[in-house]
Design a protein around this motif. Sequence first.
Motif, mmCIF file in Angstrom:
data_model
loop_
_atom_site.group_PDB
_atom_site.id
_atom_site.type_symbol
_atom_site.label_atom_id
_atom_site.label_comp_id
_atom_site.label_asym_id
_atom_site.label_seq_id
_atom_site.Cartn_x
_atom_site.Cartn_y
_atom_site.Cartn_z
ATOM 1 N N LEU A 51 0.850 -1.185 -0.027
ATOM 2 C CA LEU A 51 -0.067 0.007 0.147
ATOM 3 C C LEU A 51 0.703 1.071 0.071
ATOM 4 N N ASN A 52 2.075 1.315 -0.223
ATOM 5 C CA ASN A 52 3.147 2.220 -0.293
ATOM 6 C C ASN A 52 3.321 3.020 1.032
ATOM 7 N N GLN A 53 3.059 2.206 2.010
ATOM 8 C CA GLN A 53 3.362 2.627 3.238
ATOM 9 C C GLN A 53 4.648 2.140 4.060
ATOM 10 N N GLN A 54 5.197 2.728 5.069
ATOM 11 C CA GLN A 54 6.212 2.494 5.848
ATOM 12 C C GLN A 54 6.163 1.125 6.701
ATOM 13 N N PRO A 55 7.244 0.366 6.667
ATOM 14 C CA PRO A 55 6.991 -0.867 7.673
ATOM 15 C C PRO A 55 7.163 -0.245 9.009
ATOM 16 N N ILE A 56 6.553 -0.896 10.067
ATOM 17 C CA ILE A 56 6.401 -0.524 11.448
ATOM 18 C C ILE A 56 7.274 -1.392 12.326
ATOM 19 N N THR A 57 7.402 -2.830 11.861
ATOM 20 C CA THR A 57 7.898 -3.725 13.014
ATOM 21 C C THR A 57 9.448 -3.637 13.308
ATOM 22 N N LYS A 58 10.022 -3.953 14.338
ATOM 23 C CA LYS A 58 11.269 -4.081 14.497
ATOM 24 C C LYS A 58 12.226 -4.900 13.896
ATOM 25 N N ASP A 59 11.575 -5.987 13.391
ATOM 26 C CA ASP A 59 12.277 -6.971 12.525
ATOM 27 C C ASP A 59 12.559 -6.449 11.195
ATOM 28 N N THR A 60 11.760 -6.018 10.468
ATOM 29 C CA THR A 60 11.919 -5.320 9.161
ATOM 30 C C THR A 60 12.682 -3.939 9.435
ATOM 31 N N THR A 61 12.494 -3.183 10.142
ATOM 32 C CA THR A 61 13.210 -1.938 10.247
ATOM 33 C C THR A 61 14.687 -1.946 10.781
ATOM 34 N N SER A 62 14.967 -3.169 11.487
ATOM 35 C CA SER A 62 16.247 -3.348 11.894
ATOM 36 C C SER A 62 17.152 -4.090 10.720
ATOM 37 N N LEU A 63 16.502 -4.925 10.100
ATOM 38 C CA LEU A 63 17.211 -5.400 8.953
ATOM 39 C C LEU A 63 17.442 -4.195 7.758
ATOM 40 N N ILE A 64 16.661 -3.501 7.763
ATOM 41 C CA ILE A 64 17.005 -2.197 6.745
ATOM 42 C C ILE A 64 18.126 -1.470 7.292
#
Length: 708
Positions: A633-646
């Motif tokens: 939906l072209n929104q930003q990820p919010i979970t720690k798992d995804t943001t930490s990997l980024i």
Amino acid sequence: MDEPPDVATLVAGLQAESESARKYAVFKLKGLLGDPSFADAFIQADGLPSLRRAVLNTSGNTQAYALGSLDALLELDMGWECCDELVLEKALSLAISHPLVNIVRNALTLLVLVVSRPLTTGQQDGEEPMIGFRALKPALDSNPGFLESLVQRLSASDHTLCANALQLVNALMRDAVVYGGEQEWPKFIKRLQDLGVIGGVGMLMRGDAAGDVDSPLSSAIIEFQNLTKMLLRKWRDVMVNMELPEHKRALKTIHLLSNPDPYIPPQAVNGAKVRKHHPEKWRRLGFETESPAWEFDETGYLGMMDLVDYCRRNEDTYQKTLLEQSVLPREQRCPLARASLSVTLILYEHFEIDDSTSPDENQPNTYRNSLYERRIQNVDKLYKPLLLQWGRLHTAALNAFLRLWKDAGAEAEDFYKIEEVVRILVERIVGSAGRKTDVGKVEEKLRVVSLETARRWQMENLNEVYEDAWGLHLTEVRELLHAESLQFMKEQRVRCLLKGSWFPAGGQWRYVRLSHNRRWLHYQNFSKKKHEEVPLAELAEKIDLNAVTSVDSNVSAAEAPVNTNVMRNGNDSTETLKDSTRDSSNNKATTTKITILGTSSKPKDQEERILLELFPQTSPLASEWLDGLLMLLNQQPITKDTTSLIEMMEDWGVRLRMLNLRWEDVDWEALEISVKGDGEGGAAGREVPSREGLDEPYWYALPDEVGV
């Protein structure tokens, strides 16, 4: 308030027979002579001879006031004609043994002023009156215990007396270095060091009195520190010359302390010249050639002094190290002599020796003019007591060099890598030590720090170094890498959705899968969970993602721990993650819920409602589906798992670019092994499609298996 006495009255008082009259006169005189006009009037009234007699012939407080009055005149650069040999001899003898502190303080101040007196305009160096160390030399020759007494004064309980004594030490050192000659000043400095001046000043640096930024003692300590840097710089500037007996003797000491085996030269053949010493006499010690003099070019005589000092301090370790090195292949030996010279340069750069103020040979003591006006801010950072422990730091850092070389299994080509690691150790351990830190604690830290810790510090420093040098460019690189990492994670999360996953659904199991064109979300409830992927053709229900307005969840960043196995399996779905992550106690069945909200496909029914609810059983599964849906939906990820990997990918991308690694530098065979998963269909098992025969990039969408 009483009017101060006039000049004539004071001169008459100095000439009186009464002790009380003379005492009163010099007491008043000391305060009035700070005024240049009064001092000039006093000299014009022929008061100097009377003041000189008071210095020589009185005692107790009267003599203390007389010395203080003469000091006040000399501060104004007046009355120098009083400072003849008798006066200097008197001041010197008083400074050595007089019990009254006020007399000793004023006597030392007088000597400081004499040694510190600059040459006046037009005055030649050899003209009278004599100044500097030369002015005191006759008195010093007749009082051989003066220097020892002066160094002992550094531990006096009276801080002003300590300051005066240190000021005189500074003045003598500076004058000796500038005017003493190449053969004389090293002897004088060594004599002071042998008397314990380093320990005395180090004690003052660590003492509470040194914390007073307004005190003369603080200025004297900083001046001694600068002089120490000046000496180190001067020793480095002395080039090693094997024609000089002292240099030749120092190099011979390095050889003899290594406990060399007796060398028996081979028999001469056909009159050939026979080598008189071992063919690897110097390379055995860690030099690069058999003519080692040139190898001291960067460090000068300072490097030779450090190496000799190390060999003497650590004779057993020195010999044992060379013996251990001798049985190793040449490329695995740590070149001890070369390492010693590197440590000298590391310490030299760490203490910023070249950045210290150079002495002015024409005005060597001009610092005295502002000695009491300087305000030193944050003395804990300005004081470098470890600088005075140069020899012990060199020994500890060199031992760390040898140990890390062994731990790393380094070879000759790795020399500069180990050198850089030792540089980091010195910056971290020596640089973080406060002024009250004992050198023994620093030595212990250098002795036990591990290679792993040193490497970690090195990586931590890497960002800071490059931020300073390439701050703006790194910001641009980070922004670019963040966008690339975000796009990569979006693709990975979406691929998890493309493969599909199982979710509990009130006694049944619901399989949900994204269509290949990424426009529809297909799902179907089953009575039991299957172990294979379910084709889209068997999923009767579907949601148009264009109708989805939002995705809600009770998943928070704290509830979704980082799962590095997602990274290892690249583009695979959650089902290819290691079983261990699914079976861990932290990933057991939860009440996590993902709610997909949207509008009906009927044009008249546009109210937002729940389209689908998912109940992920594990935190990684929740992270993949929640962030995957949000990214669709072209929104930003919010979970720690995804943001930490980024963030991890962004960080490593920056590091790789800073290290200037090329694509071919990566060990792809090792990387392939590291990314293999335990599940079937892992990344390692997939063949990368070839682009052979293709010359243009293109995009395409696969049709749904059920015909949309």
